[in-house]
Design a protein around this motif. Structure first.
Motif, PDB file in Angstrom:
ATOM      1  N   CYS A  61       0.563  -1.164  -0.146  1.00 48.06           N
ATOM      2  CA  CYS A  61       0.207  -0.006  -0.157  1.00 48.06           C
ATOM      3  C   CYS A  61       1.039   1.500   0.016  1.00 48.06           C
ATOM      4  N   CYS A 116       1.183   3.826   2.369  1.00 49.37           N
ATOM      5  CA  CYS A 116       1.349   4.051   3.359  1.00 49.37           C
ATOM      6  C   CYS A 116       3.117   4.257   3.601  1.00 49.37           C
ATOM      7  N   CYS A 155      -3.488  -2.115   5.229  1.00 47.66           N
ATOM      8  CA  CYS A 155      -2.898  -2.735   5.957  1.00 47.66           C
ATOM      9  C   CYS A 155      -3.519  -2.609   7.284  1.00 47.66           C
TER      10      CYS A 155
HETATM   11 ZN    ZN Z   1      -1.152   0.786   4.250  1.00 49.92          ZN
END
Ligand code: ZN
Ligand code: ADP
Ligand code: MG
Length: 475
Positions: free
Chosen positions: A22, A24, A40
């Motif tokens: 992802c 992040c 996540c």
């Molecule tokens: Zn994430």
């Protein structure tokens, strides 16, 4: 007599900007659970997308260890429940990892080199963190989904020394490659140690015990020593079968012993199966090119330092052990210093002073170009070693101009024969009795004359010249 067998699994946290599946950020400095998203957090319906930077960094390690970099690899789900893993599985690579095989060479204390075979290196997602606070436990998922590269060696090591040498080499290599910060205290380079023993000459391996998550080289050595002794005693006492079985143990630093944590799960226990949300990881030519773009690695560096710069093997190994030291040394050469004097001035004089201070090579108050400049002045006879040491002492606490210091401290080396001879004549004239004794066979007095001449010149006379001229004078 028993033989120790060791295989290591190292989890390296890749220093990518974002998580493995992802967008992040991977930094943990933020407020707990703020670096999270539906993927996540494993919310239903959120889909993973593999991080290209993580794949390239894994490939780079693959090329560095002469491994096979698979142009197509697969992700599998390893099922287990733990509060810090909201999906109740870990995405990893079991059946076809991005890197297979390979080798790492370690230098042993007896001067020989040993090849350690590699099994594979695979990408996997890290879990979050459980934080236990009194009788409350909390979960922080900032780390969940951070990319790990698990690097698995063959069971090729035969002693704690070999295991530590291997770990240091791997640690240095990932730091050179800049694929991980590899900070052991912070957990970005964690090591599981597999240890077994077998009677010397036996072909089959003994039963291995896995000691999990050891975070210092010393603890690795201590844990192996403890485990070897425990297993050997069990063997000798005839209770090997009942006391040594495949299990996971933990190293207790305070007690200096390993303790059973849980029975070792077999692969079948984890119900591995191909992750249906992820297609094969197919690498492009562009990724291959980027992965192959890497700096000179320690083995090649050591070879070059020996063959091209004429260094001793021991010195080359010390310098190349960390990229920080090697790059410092190379920057000294760039400012004109000779390789031979740079080695001793870096390894002995600078590191000696740094060890006694709160500094280290990465934040040294004396820059590489400064020390290089100082060493080139020794090289060309402008100052002598004693004077250079005095200057280095000053440079440790203030960043001054070296030429100005030489003038101010009166350290310019006197190389002029005439000036040195004038001093020698005076010393000999003032010590006629000693000259008589020397000529009468008291050779030891030579050192006295050298010392007096150096002293009279306030340390500035070229010591080699003093020696030569005194020999001529005294016959
Ligand atoms: Zn994430
Ligand atoms: P797991 O995932 O169950 O820990 P792996 O096959 O991934 O198992 O890792 C096994 C590790 O243990 C490897 O590093 C391997 O070299 C090492 N190993 C395997 N057999 C032995 C043994 N008999 N003694 C010591 N180490 C071993
Ligand atoms: Mg494993």
């Amino acid at each position: 007599m028993f033989e120790t067998v060791i295989g290591l699994e190292v989890h390296v946290q890749l220093n990518t900007k974002t998580k493995l599946f992802c967008a992040c950020p991977t930094s943990f400095a933020h407020h707990q659970n703020s670096n999270t998203c539906p993927t996540c957090l494993a919310l239903p319906g959120a889909l993973p997308v593999v991080n290209k930077e993580a794949a390239i960094k894994a490939m780079r390690l693959g090329y560095a260890i002469n491994g096979i970099v698979n142009h197509s690899s697969n992700f599998d789900r390893k099922s287990y429940f733990y509060p810090d893993s909201p999906s109740a599985y870990q995405i990893t690579q079991l059946h076809k990892a991005i890197v297979q095989k390979g080798e790492v060479f370690i230098d042993l204390k007896d001067g020989t080199t040993k090849r350690i075979g590699m099994t594979q290196a695979h990408l996997e997602a890290d879990a979050g963190k459980n934080i236990h606070d009194g009788d409350v436990s909390k979960v922080d998922l900032n780390r969940a989904g951070t990319p790990l590269l698990e690097i698995v060696s063959d069971p090729d090591m035969r002693s704690a020394d070999e295991a530590v040498a291997y770990l240091k080499k791997l640690h240095s290599t990932v730091r050179y490659l800049d694929i991980s910060n590899a900070n052991m205290q912070e957990g970005s380079f964690r090591c599981d140690v597999n240890v077994s023993i077998r009677p010397k000459g036996q072909k089959e391996f003994g039963t291995r015990v896995e000691i999990k998550n050891i975070n210092s080289f010393k603890f690795v050595a201590d844990a192996i020593a403890y485990e070897v002794q425990r297993q050997t005693e069990a063997y000798e006492d005839g209770v090997y079968e009942s006391e040594v079985y495949q299990e996971t143990r933990l190293w207790n630093v305070e007690k200096g012993e390993t303790k059973s944590m849980r029975g070792k799960e077999e692969a079948a226990d984890y119900r591995y199966f191909p992750d249906p949300d992820l297609r094969p990881l197919v690498v492009t030519d562009e990724m291959i090119e980027e992965a192959k773009n890497m700096p000179e690695l320690p083995d090649a560096k050591v070879k070059r330092y020996i063959e091209e710069l004429g260094l001793k093997k021991y010195d080359a190994l010390v310098l190349c052990a960390t990229k920080e030291l090697a790059y410092y040394f190379e920057n000294m050469l760039k400012s004109g210093a000779s390789a031979k004097n740079s080695v001793s001035w870096l390894n002995n004089e600078l590191l000696g002073r740094l060890n006694k201070s709160e500094f280290n090579i990465t934040n040294s108050p004396v820059s590489a170009s400064k020390l290089g400049e100082l060493v080139s002045k020794i090289d060309n006879g402008e100052i002598n070693g004693k004077g250079a040491k005095d200057i280095l002492d000053v440079l440790m606490s203030e960043d001054s101009d070296i030429d100005t210091l030489i003038d101010k401290m009166g350290l310019k080396q006197v190389n002029d024969d005439g000036a040195i001879l004038a001093i020698i004549d005076e010393i000999l004239a003032n010590n006629p009795d000693k000259v008589e004794q020397y000529k009468g066979g008291k050779d030891k007095l030579f050192g006295f004359f050298v010392g007096q001449t150096m002293k009279a010149s306030k340390g500035s006379a070229n010591p080699q010249k003093v020696n030569e001229l005194l020999k001529e004078k005294l016959g």
